[in-house]
Design a protein around this motif. Structure first.
Motif, short mmCIF file in Angstrom:
data_model
loop_
_atom_site.label_atom_id
_atom_site.label_comp_id
_atom_site.label_asym_id
_atom_site.label_seq_id
_atom_site.Cartn_x
_atom_site.Cartn_y
_atom_site.Cartn_z
N VAL A 108 -7.74 0.69 2.93
CA VAL A 108 -6.95 -0.42 3.48
C VAL A 108 -7.86 -1.59 3.84
N ARG A 166 -1.05 3.34 4.41
CA ARG A 166 -0.66 2.32 5.39
C ARG A 166 -0.45 2.97 6.76
N LEU A 220 0.83 -1.21 0.00
CA LEU A 220 0.00 0.00 0.00
C LEU A 220 0.86 1.26 0.00
N HIS A 267 -8.82 -3.23 0.69
CA HIS A 267 -7.65 -3.94 0.18
C HIS A 267 -7.45 -5.27 0.92
#
Length: 181
Positions: A166, A132, A127, A169
């Motif tokens: 995130v 992140r 990321l 993801h």
């Protein structure tokens, strides 16, 4: 047939670029990391990891300042390693507290938890840095989106989007893993 020669030429160029980059800068990067870490073995491992990341680049020949690029990449690896150790340490401290209150945890549970942390770390590795970092500051440090926004110098809504991206993801990575199993 021309496609093979073009692809072969491109592969040969990439290999040549990588070989030159490694030959010209590996010793320097290892020395730079050794000075920062005070440990030749860890420096060698991180230098190796940095060059592995170079191998994954689509166009390594586009690197204009190799030493600056390698130092930045190695610095990010240092930060990722420190975060991973911080996660592991926090988990081990929590286990120690739990063990104090309810007896020793099962070694298999400790191993499974550390594997899960490694898996999470690997998922986060690809990321963007700010994305992140926003996620880790939220989940590990317990900062609010407003506090993270100040630290990262972005808006709180951007932090919210970072954290959401995130989570998506990670969900997609887990879903892809489950569908291949």
């Amino acid at each position: 047939m021309p496609e093979f020669s073009v692809a072969g030429d491109d592969l040969a160029r990439r290999q040549q670029t990588f070989t030159e980059l490694y030959s010209n800068h590996h010793s320097w990067l290892h020395g730079w990391l050794r000075k920062k870490l005070g440990c030749s073995q860890r420096a060698a491992d991180l230098a190796h990891d940095a060059f592995i990341r170079v191998l994954t680049l689509a166009e390594p020949q586009s690197i204009k300042e190799p030493r600056a690029f390698l130092a930045t990449m190695a610095g990010r690896l240092l930060i990722d390693g420190a975060r991973r150790r911080r996660i592991e340490q926090a988990y081990l401290e929590a286990l120690a507290l739990q063990a104090h209150d309810a007896g020793m945890p099962d070694p298999a549970a400790v191993h499974a938890a550390l594997e899960a942390l490694e898996k999470i770390s690997a998922m986060l590795a690809g990321l963007p840095t700010k994305t992140r970092e926003a996620f880790l500051l939220s989940r590990l440090d317990g900062l609010t989106y407003s506090e993270i926004a100040i630290e990262l110098k972005v808006s709180a809504s951007t932090v919210k989007n970072y954290v959401a991206s995130v989570l998506v993801h990670c969900y997609n990575a887990l879903y892809a893993e489950d569908s291949t199993a």
